[in-house]
Design a protein around this motif. Sequence first.
Motif, mmCIF file in Angstrom:
data_model
loop_
_atom_site.group_PDB
_atom_site.id
_atom_site.type_symbol
_atom_site.label_atom_id
_atom_site.label_comp_id
_atom_site.label_asym_id
_atom_site.label_seq_id
_atom_site.Cartn_x
_atom_site.Cartn_y
_atom_site.Cartn_z
ATOM 1 N N PHE A 43 0.822 -1.196 0.000
ATOM 2 C CA PHE A 43 0.000 0.000 0.000
ATOM 3 C C PHE A 43 0.865 1.259 0.000
ATOM 4 C CE2 PHE A 43 -1.817 3.460 2.499
ATOM 5 C CZ PHE A 43 -3.030 3.672 1.865
ATOM 6 N N ALA A 44 1.887 1.277 0.860
ATOM 7 C CA ALA A 44 2.696 2.483 1.015
ATOM 8 C C ALA A 44 3.437 2.824 -0.264
ATOM 9 C CB ALA A 44 3.684 2.301 2.169
ATOM 10 N N SER A 45 4.085 1.840 -0.874
ATOM 11 C CA SER A 45 4.827 2.113 -2.106
ATOM 12 C C SER A 45 3.880 2.470 -3.241
ATOM 13 C CB SER A 45 5.694 0.909 -2.488
ATOM 14 O OG SER A 45 4.936 -0.280 -2.577
ATOM 15 N N SER A 46 2.731 1.831 -3.293
ATOM 16 C CA SER A 46 1.766 2.112 -4.356
ATOM 17 C C SER A 46 1.226 3.534 -4.242
ATOM 18 C CB SER A 46 0.612 1.109 -4.289
ATOM 19 O OG SER A 46 -0.335 1.362 -5.299
ATOM 20 N N MET A 47 0.865 3.963 -3.040
ATOM 21 C CA MET A 47 0.313 5.304 -2.852
ATOM 22 C C MET A 47 1.372 6.377 -3.114
ATOM 23 S SD MET A 47 -2.931 5.023 -2.129
ATOM 24 C CE MET A 47 -3.607 6.323 -1.098
ATOM 25 N N THR A 48 2.596 6.148 -2.659
ATOM 26 C CA THR A 48 3.674 7.095 -2.913
ATOM 27 C C THR A 48 3.904 7.246 -4.411
ATOM 28 O OG1 THR A 48 4.741 6.545 -0.810
ATOM 29 C CG2 THR A 48 6.117 7.565 -2.497
ATOM 30 N N ASN A 49 3.885 6.127 -5.125
ATOM 31 C CA ASN A 49 4.113 6.143 -6.569
ATOM 32 C C ASN A 49 2.987 6.858 -7.314
ATOM 33 O OD1 ASN A 49 5.463 5.386 -9.005
ATOM 34 N ND2 ASN A 49 4.010 3.705 -9.240
ATOM 35 N N ILE A 50 1.746 6.500 -7.027
ATOM 36 C CA ILE A 50 0.610 7.073 -7.755
ATOM 37 C C ILE A 50 0.428 8.551 -7.421
ATOM 38 C CG2 ILE A 50 -1.907 6.969 -8.001
ATOM 39 C CD1 ILE A 50 -0.275 4.839 -9.549
ATOM 40 N N ASN A 51 0.769 8.953 -6.210
ATOM 41 C CA ASN A 51 0.678 10.365 -5.834
ATOM 42 C C ASN A 51 1.487 11.240 -6.788
ATOM 43 O OD1 ASN A 51 0.115 12.621 -3.849
ATOM 44 N ND2 ASN A 51 2.350 12.548 -3.687
ATOM 45 N N ALA A 52 2.622 10.726 -7.273
ATOM 46 C CA ALA A 52 3.487 11.515 -8.150
ATOM 47 C C ALA A 52 2.937 11.623 -9.569
ATOM 48 C CB ALA A 52 4.877 10.890 -8.190
ATOM 49 N N PHE A 53 2.043 10.732 -9.960
ATOM 50 C CA PHE A 53 1.549 10.719 -11.336
ATOM 51 C C PHE A 53 0.435 11.730 -11.591
ATOM 52 C CE2 PHE A 53 3.738 6.645 -11.793
ATOM 53 C CZ PHE A 53 4.108 6.662 -13.126
ATOM 54 N N PHE A 54 -0.330 12.110 -10.556
ATOM 55 C CA PHE A 54 -1.549 12.878 -10.773
ATOM 56 C C PHE A 54 -1.412 14.320 -10.285
ATOM 57 C CE2 PHE A 54 -3.072 8.638 -11.324
ATOM 58 C CZ PHE A 54 -4.158 8.753 -12.187
ATOM 59 N N PRO A 55 -2.117 15.258 -10.949
ATOM 60 C CA PRO A 55 -2.135 16.652 -10.491
ATOM 61 C C PRO A 55 -2.924 16.794 -9.201
ATOM 62 C CG PRO A 55 -3.680 16.372 -12.292
ATOM 63 C CD PRO A 55 -2.932 15.069 -12.162
ATOM 64 N N ARG B 68 4.349 17.992 -3.597
ATOM 65 C CA ARG B 68 4.315 16.611 -4.079
ATOM 66 C C ARG B 68 5.413 15.776 -3.431
ATOM 67 N NH1 ARG B 68 4.051 17.485 -9.532
ATOM 68 N NH2 ARG B 68 6.313 17.518 -9.755
ATOM 69 N N ARG B 69 6.593 16.383 -3.283
ATOM 70 C CA ARG B 69 7.734 15.670 -2.693
ATOM 71 C C ARG B 69 7.439 15.251 -1.260
ATOM 72 N NH1 ARG B 69 12.108 17.647 0.418
ATOM 73 N NH2 ARG B 69 14.014 16.384 0.214
ATOM 74 N N LEU B 70 6.968 16.188 -0.442
ATOM 75 C CA LEU B 70 6.735 15.880 0.972
ATOM 76 C C LEU B 70 5.482 15.041 1.182
ATOM 77 C CD1 LEU B 70 7.767 19.165 2.799
ATOM 78 C CD2 LEU B 70 9.046 17.040 2.541
ATOM 79 N N SER B 71 4.433 15.284 0.400
ATOM 80 C CA SER B 71 3.205 14.506 0.593
ATOM 81 C C SER B 71 3.421 13.051 0.208
ATOM 82 C CB SER B 71 2.057 15.109 -0.216
ATOM 83 O OG SER B 71 2.303 15.077 -1.606
ATOM 84 N N GLY B 72 4.174 12.807 -0.882
ATOM 85 C CA GLY B 72 4.445 11.426 -1.269
ATOM 86 C C GLY B 72 5.230 10.688 -0.200
ATOM 87 N N ALA B 73 6.241 11.361 0.365
ATOM 88 C CA ALA B 73 7.050 10.726 1.409
ATOM 89 C C ALA B 73 6.250 10.508 2.682
ATOM 90 C CB ALA B 73 8.272 11.589 1.703
ATOM 91 N N SER B 74 5.408 11.479 3.030
ATOM 92 C CA SER B 74 4.660 11.364 4.286
ATOM 93 C C SER B 74 3.611 10.268 4.230
ATOM 94 C CB SER B 74 3.991 12.700 4.624
ATOM 95 O OG SER B 74 2.945 12.984 3.716
ATOM 96 N N MET B 75 3.114 9.969 3.031
ATOM 97 C CA MET B 75 2.050 8.965 2.914
ATOM 98 C C MET B 75 2.486 7.604 3.438
ATOM 99 S SD MET B 75 0.222 9.857 -0.702
ATOM 100 C CE MET B 75 -0.841 11.309 -0.824
ATOM 101 N N GLY B 76 3.736 7.238 3.164
ATOM 102 C CA GLY B 76 4.210 5.954 3.668
ATOM 103 C C GLY B 76 4.273 5.918 5.182
ATOM 104 N N LEU B 77 4.785 7.003 5.777
ATOM 105 C CA LEU B 77 4.865 7.067 7.233
ATOM 106 C C LEU B 77 3.475 7.085 7.857
ATOM 107 C CD1 LEU B 77 7.703 9.737 7.536
ATOM 108 C CD2 LEU B 77 7.917 7.251 7.728
ATOM 109 N N ILE B 78 2.583 7.875 7.267
ATOM 110 C CA ILE B 78 1.207 7.954 7.780
ATOM 111 C C ILE B 78 0.515 6.610 7.636
ATOM 112 C CG2 ILE B 78 -1.057 9.002 7.351
ATOM 113 C CD1 ILE B 78 0.524 11.567 6.535
ATOM 114 N N GLY B 79 0.715 5.958 6.487
ATOM 115 C CA GLY B 79 0.110 4.644 6.285
ATOM 116 C C GLY B 79 0.630 3.611 7.263
ATOM 117 N N ALA B 80 1.920 3.694 7.586
ATOM 118 C CA ALA B 80 2.505 2.741 8.535
ATOM 119 C C ALA B 80 1.914 2.914 9.925
ATOM 120 C CB ALA B 80 4.019 2.911 8.572
#
Length: 457
Positions: free
Chosen positions: A144-156, A374-386
């Motif tokens: 979940f964490a890697s998937s959300m971090t990855n997809i976050n970068a693809f979309f506006p 985008r940089r910080l939100s993508g990184a934070s998603m993994g920590l928040i998800g964990a």
Amino acid sequence: MTPPAPTRRSGRWIERWDPEDEGFWQATGERTARRNLWFSVLSEHIGFSVWTLWSVLVLFMGPEYGLTPADKFLLTSVVTLVGAVARVPYTFAVAVFGGRNWTVVSASLLLIPTVAAFTVMEPGTSYSTFLLVGLLAGIGGGNFASSMTNINAFFPLRKKGWALGLNAGGGNIGVPVIQLIALAVIGAGGGPRVLLGIYIPLIVVAAVMAALFMDNLASVKNDTGAAKDAARDAHTWIMAFLYIGTFGSFIGYSFAFGQVLTNGFGRTPLQAAYLTFIGPLLGSLVRPLGGRLADRYGGARITLWNYVGMAAATAVLIVAGMQKSLALFVSVFVVLFVLSGLGNGSTFKMIPGIFQAKALAKGLEGEAAVAHGRRLSGASMGLIGAVGALGGVGINLAFRQSFLSYGSGTGAFVAFLAYYGVCFAVTWAVYLRRPAGRVTEAATASQEKTQLSYAEV
């Protein structure tokens, strides 16, 4: 003039990616982003199924396995714990290896716990062996964490609520799907190895599809420092606390629902299986709606009122449990699942909005602000998800202790009700409360500007 297609190098790397550029998005970006989204959903879906295997396998484990209800709750707690912890390195992995490359690896790794469970799943296996194999299954939670971090970068930014909600919802739905397949297997007189045998080829398919059809974004690779910056931001941990209440509830209840029905209401495993999939199914399907509502009305507002609903549903569950009303208990539990799904979507929509607002507050503008957010939100998603997934551990341990101490889940539900109340207060105080008190007019204007920007996240 039509923007050029994203340039690529070998290994399916995209060098140029600017989804906030409307011309780029219409010409090439949206098509590429959607393709990556669909295959990300497939891999994450299988990951969730493997992670929650043991919520189903414990229903197959009758008296001949020699496990008590407390043993089973501890087993599912261990699986949930490993899944939560795995989300931290999985978040870093996207920046280290690339989103497509890591999706192939993480999907392939799911073969290890599935084959291991296939090997040991029989009476006579020691409890310590089941715990060890359960630990292995926890890696499915990391997808979940890697998937959300990855997809976050693809979309506006304007599309993130929908995209992240769909990505997460498609993954979450792996929980009810494996429960439905288990129901079919039990109904047909099959054993747990039949269920595991179904998933082994599906894992291979997910890995191959990711290799063939997904892409890596060069702009995301080698930015492991973003996670450190996100970890230093207070909002990462505030959102993690709120996500415990939404996703922690979803995954914790998904693991525990069947056991609560068998231990608290005397249902057989087959009878419990007929009921357990409904809540996770609806909670998964509604998650994109939570993101869509957050896109429209603001994630903080949706999250706030969602916690009101979760608290009210939990209060009714306490009454239903004390009265031993199975019909009321199951129906309200399903409502609680739906609300947890809505809250999952709205809380995750808040994350990119918060970091975008912080970028603007720093004086950044245009693409610089977008890139920073985008940089910080993508990184934070993994920590928040964990951290959020740790809520699932707490729920299973709370149920275990409640059944040991009181013979029912009522004590656990009282604790959950209190937590939802605190989450409501935190959401209001941090993201929606208007400045008050005796401050200067200039300070008030400044605070209102910041507060209003957060209220829209």
